[in-house]
Design an enzyme around this catalytic site. Structure first.
Site, PDB file in Angstrom:
ATOM      1  N   GLU A   1      -9.804 -13.084  -0.484  1.00  0.00           N
ATOM      2  CA  GLU A   1      -9.080 -12.452  -0.093  1.00  0.00           C
ATOM      3  C   GLU A   1      -7.691 -13.753   0.196  1.00  0.00           C
ATOM      4  O   GLU A   1      -6.861 -13.113   0.418  1.00  0.00           O
ATOM      5  CB  GLU A   1      -9.647 -11.207   1.276  1.00  0.00           C
ATOM      6  CG  GLU A   1     -10.500 -10.265   0.550  1.00  0.00           C
ATOM      7  CD  GLU A   1      -9.543  -9.409  -0.462  1.00  0.00           C
ATOM      8  OE1 GLU A   1      -8.643  -9.654  -0.203  1.00  0.00           O
ATOM      9  OE2 GLU A   1      -9.938  -8.413  -1.221  1.00  0.00           O
TER      10      GLU A   1
ATOM     11  N   TYR B   1      -5.122  -6.442   6.096  1.00  0.00           N
ATOM     12  CA  TYR B   1      -5.570  -5.393   5.485  1.00  0.00           C
ATOM     13  C   TYR B   1      -6.493  -7.112   5.593  1.00  0.00           C
ATOM     14  O   TYR B   1      -8.061  -6.577   4.413  1.00  0.00           O
ATOM     15  CB  TYR B   1      -4.405  -6.632   4.934  1.00  0.00           C
ATOM     16  CG  TYR B   1      -5.200  -6.420   3.540  1.00  0.00           C
ATOM     17  CD1 TYR B   1      -5.099  -5.608   2.400  1.00  0.00           C
ATOM     18  CD2 TYR B   1      -5.277  -7.905   2.356  1.00  0.00           C
ATOM     19  CE1 TYR B   1      -5.935  -5.504   1.182  1.00  0.00           C
ATOM     20  CE2 TYR B   1      -5.941  -7.758   1.452  1.00  0.00           C
ATOM     21  CZ  TYR B   1      -6.134  -6.695   0.541  1.00  0.00           C
ATOM     22  OH  TYR B   1      -7.014  -7.331  -0.508  1.00  0.00           O
TER      23      TYR B   1
ATOM     24  N   ASP C   1      -3.595  -2.516  -0.901  1.00  0.00           N
ATOM     25  CA  ASP C   1      -3.034  -3.945  -1.426  1.00  0.00           C
ATOM     26  C   ASP C   1      -1.702  -3.335  -2.436  1.00  0.00           C
ATOM     27  O   ASP C   1      -1.936  -1.888  -2.428  1.00  0.00           O
ATOM     28  CB  ASP C   1      -3.882  -4.910  -2.115  1.00  0.00           C
ATOM     29  CG  ASP C   1      -4.347  -3.958  -3.183  1.00  0.00           C
ATOM     30  OD1 ASP C   1      -4.053  -3.030  -4.038  1.00  0.00           O
ATOM     31  OD2 ASP C   1      -5.007  -4.588  -4.000  1.00  0.00           O
TER      32      ASP C   1
END
Ligand code: SF4
Length: 352
Positions: free
Chosen positions: A45, A128, A146
């Protein structure tokens, strides 16, 4: 009660079409009891921010081969990690990657915390990433938004307000669909849908599991969404880099200051990057202008970097930087802008 129809349809599609990714536990393995390694989920990520799966794959393999666990990464040498990261860009992420690995190793006994709130407290983990790791690694019902998910939501609900103003609404819509059942698979399924079916230019609506629910498809505007505010032109900054090669093939390089652009990375000594760059050469030498400049785009500006090159005598003491012996120098450990400068300067120095 939450309508589970759309999540169920998407999960059925995911069970058949999930992308195979090196950090992913696929739906069949997951159903059989396998669980993702939070370290690999987190690493992927962080690497995937601002870039693509294709660009990340090789970096991910190299990192996990060299540092298979978060404890291994925490114990790594800073310069080695920065060198492996070179080319991926956004170098503050690499510095935070190390800080986070060390915090997990020292404060959490090498285990990533399993909730969004506790993940958020770690260095370099923003909203996020915290949601993504909590959902994917720990199957928490967190909403992961996203660019792919924004596009899918804007089309599914035919949102006409342009990004970035519509972000909050798109997040709310995404959250309203996040199921309690298999939330980790669901988070990855929406991203896969955006990456493989609901693509930016030509969505393949005919094979989309949400075809019948999609408002943009029904009104024929799918490819026009999401709308975006026009971007303003980036300012241009200028700079000079001095590329010096000693008679024995050693290169004059310096480690950039920690707090700044490309902080902690290896680079060529240079001026600042501004409208009117200031700075002195790193050594007294017969520097000559190279009739070529590096052009490079950063997030907030475009850089034009003029290059000066020189062959340097063996006994020269530089005013800044240090000589890296020919055999120890790997251009691949330079950040992209510095690598571009090397590629332009190297033939000129070799041909002197
Ligand atoms: S029907 Fe088309 S526009 Fe709508 S979500 Fe599916 S691929 Fe995207």
């Amino acid at each position: 009660m939450r309508d589970e129809t759309l999540p169920s349809q998407l999960l059925r599609w995911y069970d058949a079409h999930a992308r195979v990714l090196p950090w992913r536990i696929g739906p069949a393995e997951r159903a059989a009891g396998a669980r993702p390694d939070p370290y690999r989920v987190w690493l992927s990520e962080i690497m995937l921010q601002q870039t693509t799966v294709a660009a990340v794959r090789d970096y991910f393999h190299r990192f996990t081969e060299r540092w298979p666990t978060v404890a291994d990464l925490a114990a790594a040498d800073d310069a080695e990690v920065m060198g492996e990261w070179a080319g991926l860009g956004y170098y503050a992420r690499a510095r935070n990657l190390l800080k986070c690995a060390r915090a997990v190793a020292s404060d959490h006994r090498g285990r990533f915390p399993d909730s969004r709130e506790r993940l958020l407290a770690l260095p370099g983990i923003g909203p996020y990433t915290a949601s993504a790791v909590a959902a994917i690694a720990f199957d928490r019902a967190e909403t992961v938004v996203d660019g792919n998910v924004e596009r899918v939501m804007s089309r599914l609900h035919a949102i006409q307000e342009p990004l970035p103003g519509s972000k909050r609404e798109l997040t709310r819509l995404a959250a309203s669909l996040t199921p309690d059942h298999r939330p980790g698979d669901y988070a990855q399924a929406v991203m896969d849908l955006g990456a493989t079916i609901c693509t930016p230019r030509s969505p393949a609506c005919g094979i989309c599991p949400w075809l019948h629910a999609c408002a943009a498809r029904a009104s024929g505007v799918a490819a026009d969404l999401p709308r975006k505010e026009p971007k303003s032109a980036k300012p241009v900054r200028h700079g000079v880099a001095w590329i010096g090669m000693r008679e024995d093939g050693a290169w004059l390089l310096e480690t950039r200051p920690e707090n700044g652009l490309l902080g902690g990375m290896l680079g060529w000594p240079g001026t600042d990057w501004s409208g009117e760059p200031q700075g002195e050469p790193p050594a007294e030498a017969d520097w000559r202008d190279l009739d070529a400049e590096v052009r490079h785009t950063f997030t907030h500006f475009d850089l034009r970097l003029a290059l000066r090159v020189a062959r340097l005598p063996h006994d020269l003491e530089p005013l800044r930087g240090r000589f890296v012996p020919h055999g120890d120098f790997r251009p691949s450990t330079l950040p992209t802008v510095m690598r571009k400068a090397f590629d332009l300067a190297h033939p000129a120095l070799r041909g002197d």
